[in-house]
Write a protein that holds these residues in place. Structure first.
Motif, mmCIF file in Angstrom:
data_model
loop_
_atom_site.group_PDB
_atom_site.id
_atom_site.type_symbol
_atom_site.label_atom_id
_atom_site.label_comp_id
_atom_site.label_asym_id
_atom_site.label_seq_id
_atom_site.Cartn_x
_atom_site.Cartn_y
_atom_site.Cartn_z
ATOM 1 N N GLN A 1 -3.111 0.196 -4.040
ATOM 2 C CA GLN A 1 -2.624 -1.121 -3.647
ATOM 3 C C GLN A 1 -2.025 -1.824 -4.863
ATOM 4 N N THR B 1 -4.245 6.677 -1.553
ATOM 5 C CA THR B 1 -3.371 5.508 -1.608
ATOM 6 C C THR B 1 -3.813 4.562 -2.717
ATOM 7 N N ASN C 1 0.861 -1.180 0.000
ATOM 8 C CA ASN C 1 0.000 0.000 0.000
ATOM 9 C C ASN C 1 0.897 1.229 0.000
#
Length: 728
Positions: A382, A380, A370
């Protein structure tokens, strides 16, 4: 789905063909007398004191090894100096010790910085193949001053950036030197029920150059390959503790934007002796070695190897299709895509997890990170990758890979791929490796005419005397994996390279040369419709390495390049669309690195598209003692076309100061006129023990487009970093 079925059929056909490959009738060869049988390793009831001093009582129950044999320059020769090694283990450590008996003034020992590459020094070391599959292993070296180097052996590739926790001490005497090594079981991955490991013991004498080994399986393969290990047995009831390793860190950073204290944490847990889980929080990479920037004379992006510890651990599991740091176009997973983005540059990693190791005959790797989102660091994204390789017998591997995510989270890109590897010995001693792969990207809103696949086939005979590498690769015009490395798309690539090497043993040549060699390769590039993009024929009619380890070669390149679009090389030189034929001569000379001052030089003369090219490259190295190493490199490129001239320079100054084996200060200054940049990296490092590290680093970069006096700071970071490793 039809493509995957076709791939499966092709891989099965290749598997069947390789399985039925016929070998020549078995014959006894002279070097086979140096192949060791299964050796039982004794278990110690009392652990030796790792202080570099060999005492008879500490090692009296260990396996004593004295039957070393010379591998280079003469296969089967007697080592110049006697070597006595001791091998043992207990539940916590694998132990190796050695006494090398030689006059003190013949020892080459000029490195004191821990972690520095020591292949040009005298050293003693070992390779451990804990899976005993002869495909990968752990490598450990120690110099007479106690400098440790470790790395991974992945087939025929050495991954020097990998590091782990282990212990070694040395002592020097008038009649040679001694070394004691202890490798924690917790630093290794293995199956506790496996009956055998693989072991190779090796000693390298730098001047004169002599490599000596305990075991020889094949003189045509490099001695450090995992395929050269001998079977060892008797290892039982091994204890990796609770399998917990915690590495807290604290860094103070002062950058252009802010100053802050940043804690970090890396934790490891072994679910089984061969399966490891890792967790990283607020990951800090300050103090990591910076890249040494090279001139880019092409239209395509440059590749740089991984240097960050979290991604290097078990990194060989994620290798795919036979691709590596020297063959990377089409690589589905390139870990340096993580933590960086084309819009925001360096991106902070919030947390990451990794599971790597082996379950039965299956190698497994799963990674998920992340990080800040490229283009909007307030959010953010992933990024994930999964890799599996199934070992089928001793010669076959069948694997799969999946990746998901993009740095800017703009689209849910997913890649899937399959690969197959075959490895065997043919004709008695010739190593053969075959690789095949297929991969494709599942793109959102995929158009009917899109081409988002890549596949390839390669055969390699990586042997010492006769080397052959043939490969074909297809990369679709839309194949651009977000977590991979692709710098050329819409491509069909053909490659054939070969060398023939002779190591003379008698006469004038045997007295003066280690080897002479002829090398050639041919490359051809086409687009996916079969239209030529270019080709290259490389001829190296003479390569010589002398007994003093000086190195010389001369080569001739013939290029054919097709430009579909203009290529703006410099502001005053642009190459128009069209087809170009041009040639280049190269002369290279390098003096042996075991001297206090050594150097290399390269001259290239010829053409570059329709411009005249002259290139001079010189590197001067000084290592007057083990405390100081200085390297000055200068690469100069001169272009001229129709009276227009363009010059480019790349200058590098490296200064390494080792106060002792615990304290070191390394600095690297780089100036590149191609990018109009200057950078400085300097690091003071204190490592009192393998599990304790303190660093002060300075990393600065400047834009020189407006000149030295008006330089602009691009990045600036000063960091103080503390790390300690706890194990249970």
């Amino acid at each position: 789905m039809n493509k995957l079925n076709a791939l499966s059929l092709a891989l099965c056909s290749l598997y069947a063909a390789c399985s039925n490959a016929q070998q020549s009738p078995q014959t006894i060869r002279p070097w086979q007398q140096f192949t060791q049988n299964d050796t039982t390793i004794p278990r110690l009831s009392v652990a030796p004191d790792i202080d570099g001093e060999l005492t008879a009582t500490e090692w009296q129950n260990a396996r004593v090894v004295t039957d070393f044999v010379e591998f280079r320059p003469t296969v089967g020769g007697t080592p110049r100096y006697p070597i006595t090694a001791y091998v043992a283990y207990d539940e916590h450590f694998f132990y190796v010790a050695a006494k090398i008996t030689q006059p003190f003034d013949t020892i080459t020992d000029r490195v004191l910085t821990q972690g520095e590459r020591v292949w040009n020094e005298d050293y003693f070391g070992l390779i451990l193949d804990t899976n005993h599959d002869k495909s990968d292993g752990y490598l450990f070296h120690v110099t007479p001053s106690g400098v440790r180097e470790d790395g991974l052996v992945n087939g025929t590739e050495y991954i020097a950036e990998w590091k782990t926790l282990w212990y070694a001490k040395t002592q020097q005497q008038d009649d040679g030197w001694t070394v004691e090594i202890a490798i924690p079981m917790q630093s290794l991955s293995f199956d506790p029920d496996a009956p055998n490991w693989g072991l190779q013991l090796r000693h390298k004498l730098s001047s004169p150059y002599v490599q000596s080994y305990w075991n020889l399986n094949n003189p045509n393969s490099s001695g450090w390959h995992a395929s050269q290990t001998a079977p060892i047995s008797g290892l039982r009831e091994l204890d990796q503790g609770k399998g917990i390793e915690v590495k807290p860190g604290l860094a103070y950073k002062d950058s252009l934007e802010e100053s802050s204290f940043e804690p970090s944490l890396d934790a490891t847990y072994r679910f089984t002796p061969s399966l490891t889980g890792q967790l990283t929080l607020n990951t800090d990479f300050s103090g990591t070695d910076v890249d040494e920037i090279e001139m880019n004379m092409t239209r395509f992006g440059q590749y740089y190897s991984e240097k960050r510890d979290f991604f290097l651990q078990d990194s060989q599991i994620f290798r795919f299709g036979g691709m590596d740091d020297n063959d990377f176009n089409g690589m589905p997973f390139y870990s340096r895509r993580i933590g960086q983005g084309p819009q925001s540059g360096v991106l902070d990693i919030n947390w990451g997890t990794k599971l790597t190791g082996r379950i039965g005959n299956t190698d497994l790797g799963v990674l998920s990170v992340n990080q800040e989102r490229d283009g909007n660091i307030a959010e953010t994204t992933q990024l994930s990758v999964a890799r599996a390789k199934q070992h089928i017998g001793e010669r076959h591997q069948l694997g799969a890979i999946f990746t998901h995510g993009t740095a800017d989270d703009s689209a849910g890109q997913t890649l899937s791929g399959m690969d197959y590897r075959f490895e065997d010995i043919i004709f008695g001693e010739e190593q053969l490796i075959a690789n095949a792969f297929y991969q494709s990207i599942d793109l959102p809103n995929d158009l009917p005419d899109s081409d988002s696949k890549a596949y390839g086939l390669a055969f390699k005979m990586p042997n010492d005397r006769f080397y052959l590498d043939a490969k074909y690769r297809y990369i679709g015009k839309d194949f651009n994996p977000a977590l991979g490395f692709v710098n050329r798309t819409d491509l069909k690539y053909y490659h054939l390279t070969s060398h023939y090497r002779v190591r003379p043993q008698t006469g004038w040549l045997g007295d003066n040369l280690n080897l002479y060699q002829f090398r050639t390769y041919y490359k051809r590039w086409e687009n996916t419709d079969g239209e030529k993009k270019g080709q290259q024929l490389f001829l190296q009619p003479l390569i010589i390495q002398t007994k003093s380890h000086d190195y010389f070669h001369i080569s001739y390149d013939m290029y054919n390049k097709v430009l579909k679009d203009p290529f703006k090389f410099r502001d005053n030189i642009q190459f128009a669309q069209g087809e170009y034929d041009y040639n280049q001569w190269t002369v290279f000379y390098e003096t042996a690195s075991d001297r206090p001052v050594f150097a290399s030089g390269r001259i290239v003369k010829g053409d570059f598209f329709d411009a005249d090219l002259t290139r001079y490259s010189m590197t001067l190295n000084a290592r007057p003692n083990k405390h100081l190493y200085v390297q000055l490199g200068r690469h100069m490129y001169y272009y001229e076309r129709a009276g227009e001239k363009s010059n480019m320079y790349n200058t590098r100054l490296k200064v390494n100061i080792a106060f002792n084996s615990e304290w070191s200060w390394n600095s690297l200054l780089q100036h590149n006129t191609q990018s109009d940049s200057f950078s400085l990296f300097s690091r003071l490092r204190y490592e009192p023990a393998p599990d304790e590290l303190y660093q002060l680093s300075i990393n600065k970069g400047y834009d020189l487009e407006d000149g030295w006096h008006d330089k602009k700071a691009v990045f600036s970071e000063t960091a103080v970093k503390l790390n300690y490793t706890y194990r249970w």
